[in-house]
Scaffold this motif. Structure first.
Motif, PDB file in Angstrom:
ATOM      1  N   UNK A 125      10.279  52.525 -17.849  1.00  0.00           N
ATOM      2  CA  UNK A 125      10.550  51.534 -16.813  1.00  0.00           C
ATOM      3  C   UNK A 125       9.328  50.764 -16.364  1.00  0.00           C
ATOM      4  N   UNK A 126       8.161  51.089 -16.909  1.00  0.00           N
ATOM      5  CA  UNK A 126       6.926  50.417 -16.486  1.00  0.00           C
ATOM      6  C   UNK A 126       6.369  49.505 -17.578  1.00  0.00           C
ATOM      7  N   UNK A 127       7.274  48.939 -18.374  1.00  0.00           N
ATOM      8  CA  UNK A 127       6.840  48.042 -19.441  1.00  0.00           C
ATOM      9  C   UNK A 127       6.033  46.862 -18.909  1.00  0.00           C
ATOM     10  N   UNK A 128       6.382  46.423 -17.717  1.00  0.00           N
ATOM     11  CA  UNK A 128       5.685  45.267 -17.156  1.00  0.00           C
ATOM     12  C   UNK A 128       4.204  45.563 -16.936  1.00  0.00           C
ATOM     13  N   UNK A 129       3.892  46.812 -16.618  1.00  0.00           N
ATOM     14  CA  UNK A 129       2.478  47.187 -16.463  1.00  0.00           C
ATOM     15  C   UNK A 129       1.721  46.988 -17.767  1.00  0.00           C
ATOM     16  N   UNK A 130       2.367  47.369 -18.868  1.00  0.00           N
ATOM     17  CA  UNK A 130       1.724  47.224 -20.178  1.00  0.00           C
ATOM     18  C   UNK A 130       1.533  45.750 -20.509  1.00  0.00           C
ATOM     19  N   UNK A 131       2.580  44.936 -20.267  1.00  0.00           N
ATOM     20  CA  UNK A 131       2.468  43.507 -20.548  1.00  0.00           C
ATOM     21  C   UNK A 131       1.323  42.876 -19.773  1.00  0.00           C
ATOM     22  N   UNK A 132       1.249  43.174 -18.490  1.00  0.00           N
ATOM     23  CA  UNK A 132       0.231  42.541 -17.641  1.00  0.00           C
ATOM     24  C   UNK A 132      -1.177  42.981 -17.994  1.00  0.00           C
ATOM     25  N   UNK A 133      -1.301  44.219 -18.510  1.00  0.00           N
ATOM     26  CA  UNK A 133      -2.637  44.766 -18.767  1.00  0.00           C
ATOM     27  C   UNK A 133      -3.098  44.536 -20.196  1.00  0.00           C
ATOM     28  N   UNK A 134      -2.269  43.894 -21.031  1.00  0.00           N
ATOM     29  CA  UNK A 134      -2.572  43.773 -22.463  1.00  0.00           C
ATOM     30  C   UNK A 134      -2.674  42.314 -22.888  1.00  0.00           C
ATOM     31  N   UNK A 135      -3.003  42.121 -24.145  1.00  0.00           N
ATOM     32  CA  UNK A 135      -3.171  40.780 -24.711  1.00  0.00           C
ATOM     33  C   UNK A 135      -2.025  40.513 -25.679  1.00  0.00           C
ATOM     34  N   UNK A 136      -1.298  39.428 -25.450  1.00  0.00           N
ATOM     35  CA  UNK A 136      -0.182  39.053 -26.305  1.00  0.00           C
ATOM     36  C   UNK A 136      -0.724  38.458 -27.602  1.00  0.00           C
ATOM     37  N   UNK A 137      -0.324  39.050 -28.745  1.00  0.00           N
ATOM     38  CA  UNK A 137      -0.850  38.594 -30.034  1.00  0.00           C
ATOM     39  C   UNK A 137      -0.475  37.138 -30.311  1.00  0.00           C
ATOM     40  N   UNK A 138       0.743  36.741 -29.948  1.00  0.00           N
ATOM     41  CA  UNK A 138       1.162  35.361 -30.170  1.00  0.00           C
ATOM     42  C   UNK A 138       0.270  34.368 -29.436  1.00  0.00           C
ATOM     43  N   UNK A 139      -0.277  34.793 -28.319  1.00  0.00           N
ATOM     44  CA  UNK A 139      -1.137  33.892 -27.554  1.00  0.00           C
ATOM     45  C   UNK A 139      -2.418  33.571 -28.318  1.00  0.00           C
ATOM     46  N   UNK A 140      -2.899  34.510 -29.122  1.00  0.00           N
ATOM     47  CA  UNK A 140      -4.095  34.247 -29.924  1.00  0.00           C
ATOM     48  C   UNK A 140      -3.808  33.153 -30.944  1.00  0.00           C
ATOM     49  N   UNK A 141      -2.623  33.199 -31.540  1.00  0.00           N
ATOM     50  CA  UNK A 141      -2.237  32.147 -32.478  1.00  0.00           C
ATOM     51  C   UNK A 141      -2.165  30.801 -31.771  1.00  0.00           C
ATOM     52  N   UNK A 142      -1.575  30.781 -30.581  1.00  0.00           N
ATOM     53  CA  UNK A 142      -1.471  29.523 -29.826  1.00  0.00           C
ATOM     54  C   UNK A 142      -2.854  28.947 -29.514  1.00  0.00           C
ATOM     55  N   UNK A 143      -3.773  29.821 -29.172  1.00  0.00           N
ATOM     56  CA  UNK A 143      -5.122  29.338 -28.832  1.00  0.00           C
ATOM     57  C   UNK A 143      -5.786  28.698 -30.061  1.00  0.00           C
TER      58      UNK A 143
END
Length: 505
Positions: A125-143
């Motif tokens: 139930x704490x998936x949001x904690x992981x999302x907020x504390x991590x780096x989205x791989x797709x975002x690296x492609x966008x950059x």
């Protein structure tokens, strides 16, 4: 003072040259930039042993390939962001950008997250904690897209067990591996150290003292192979890692996703044919020009332009073999025989005029029996001057010719490998693959996944009747009505691997 027109013209010319140099400077300035990250020292989830070593090895490898390399180790969330910002600033339009990450990775709802060393120990139930504390791989492609990099290569050695699994707790909903990147933009190439639901090996046994993971030690070595493009590097890595993992009864099949328009060579362009011939020890002055099409060797032109030896194409059909001769010179007649003894037989003529000779065109083909043994066909022809050329020996190897012919057909008919049919449920037929199975070593399929992760069994090849499907063979699979697509990858008899193709119902 008298004006000097030539001086004005010179100044204008210098100004024009300066403008041209300014315009072409970005093309000349295109460079190779790399960021490699290795995370070992996690505070709240299990530590890793080799991720930092993997990053260092990749950094040294990429330096040898002409990259300007940034190496970052044990990145917290803030440090990770600052490192990515520095990478952004280093990448300019037209550059080749290479991103390598070794550490924990996690997939949530189809999105891949790279975990910094201070990621919290989340529970169910704490998936949001992981999302907020991590780096989205797709975002690296966008950059990298925003920086207009011409080529973006992303490599993830992060397919490990779920780092949030702890005794007595319910883990975060997700998986330790990473989700396939099937919707990449043009110009992006990504490689994963293992397929979905697979874990990547750090070592093969307790006595394996290699400082790098099984994937990185292999991938880094393949990158340095001269004349290999990215697809070849990924395919060779995939095969070697898979075979190494099998020695310890483990399943690890690296996967890659290719959206490149052109072939990309990081260590020199493809070898010239003359150099390849030298590498395999071929004589520079062959005594006899042998024309043949081998299934495992790319045909190469003669080294001397004056040598116009014919080549032959072999095609298998129900009635036997058709052999088509290809001759560079215009001809007035063609004859042949099996072996080096006996009379030559004329091929006859077609009801077609050859515009080069203004005479009837010799028939370029002959027929052989289905059970014709391996032999040398001697062929000769009459040139436009009436001189007899040859005889030229052409190797006929039925098994090799069959494999070559079926491989060519499979490549040309890739859209027909699978077909769906509704009959007492959902069926997917692979009759086409079974008909040309003699060219195939292994078929892998994936059901509702872009990564083929299971082997499709095929009956053995019958060289006497290669296209016939055995009466007891089942050329279809029964699927669930909810299944949407099937991916397919072929490993051919020569060891090469096809592209992964998807078939939707």
């Amino acid at each position: 003072m008298k004006s000097r027109p030539w001086l004005g013209n010179m100044v204008a010319a210098i100004g024009l040259a300066a403008s041209i140099l300014t315009l072409i400077a970005p093309a000349q300035a295109a460079k190779r930039v790399a960021l490699v990250i290795g995370n070992n020292d996690y505070k709240n989830v299990p530590k890793l042993q080799k991720a930092v070593n993997d990053a260092r090895t990749m950094g040294e490898t990429l330096k040898k390939l002409g990259f300007s390399v940034m190496v970052a180790e044990n990145q917290t969330r803030q440090a990770f962001s600052e490192t990515l910002l520095a990478f952004d600033k280093a990448v300019e339009p037209g550059d080749t950008a290479f991103f390598f990450y070794a550490g924990h990775g996690f997939e949530i709802a189809g999105q891949n997250f790279l975990l910094p060393t201070d990621v919290p120990a989340a529970t169910e139930g704490q998936e949001e904690l992981v999302r907020d504390a991590s780096v989205l791989a797709d975002r690296i492609i966008e950059r990298l897209q925003n920086k207009k990099a011409r080529t973006a290569i992303l490599v993830f050695d992060a397919c490990r067990n779920n780092p949030f699994e702890r005794s007595g707790t319910r883990a975060v909903a997700g998986s330790g591996g990473l989700a396939p990147m099937t919707q990449l933009p043009e110009g992006v190439f990504s490689v994963f150290s293992a397929g979905p639901r697979q874990t990547a090996l750090d070592r093969l046994s307790n006595s394996d003292d290699n400082p790098n993971s099984v994937f990185t030690r292999t991938f880094a070595r393949e990158l340095l192979q001269p004349g290999e493009n990215l697809v070849q590097v990924a395919q060779h890595t995939r095969r070697i890692v898979s075979e190494m993992a099998e020695t310890v009864s483990h399943k690890q099949i690296p996967v890659y996703f290719d959206q490149m328009v052109d072939d990309v060579f990081l260590n020199g362009a493809e070898k010239p044919q003359a150099d390849v011939a030298k590498d395999v020890g071929k004589s520079a002055e062959p005594q006899q020009q042998v024309a043949a099409l081998s299934p495992a060797v790319v045909p190469r032109p003669p080294k001397e332009d004056s040598v116009n030896a014919p080549i032959a194409m072999f095609s298998r059909h129900n009635g036997g073999w058709t052999v088509v001769f290809s001759i560079a010179d215009p001809t007035l007649g063609i004859s042949w025989r099996m072996g080096s003894a006996g009379d030559f037989r004329e091929t006859g003529f077609l009801d077609t005029l050859d515009s080069r000779t203004r005479k009837r065109m010799p028939n370029p083909s002959i027929e052989l029996a289905a059970d014709a043994p391996a032999a040398t066909i001697e062929m000769r022809y009459v040139d436009v001057s009436g001189n007899l050329q040859g005889p030229f020996p052409i190797r006929f190897d039925p098994e090799a010719a069959l494999i070559h012919d079926q491989r060519k057909i499979l490549d040309m008919t890739a859209t027909s490998w699978l077909s769906f049919r509704e009959f007492n449920g959902l069926l997917v037929y692979y009759t086409h693959l079974m008909s040309y199975r003699c060219a195939i070593r292994e078929v892998r399929i994936g059901i509702d996944t872009a990564v083929p992760d299971q082997v499709l069994k095929m009956p053995p090849c019958d060289i006497k009747d290669p296209s016939a499907i055995p009466y007891d063979a089942k050329p279809y699979l029964k699927l669930s009505p909810s299944n949407q697509f099937v991916s397919v990858e072929l490993t051919y008899r020569d060891g090469s691997v096809s592209e992964i193709r998807s078939f939707r119902r």
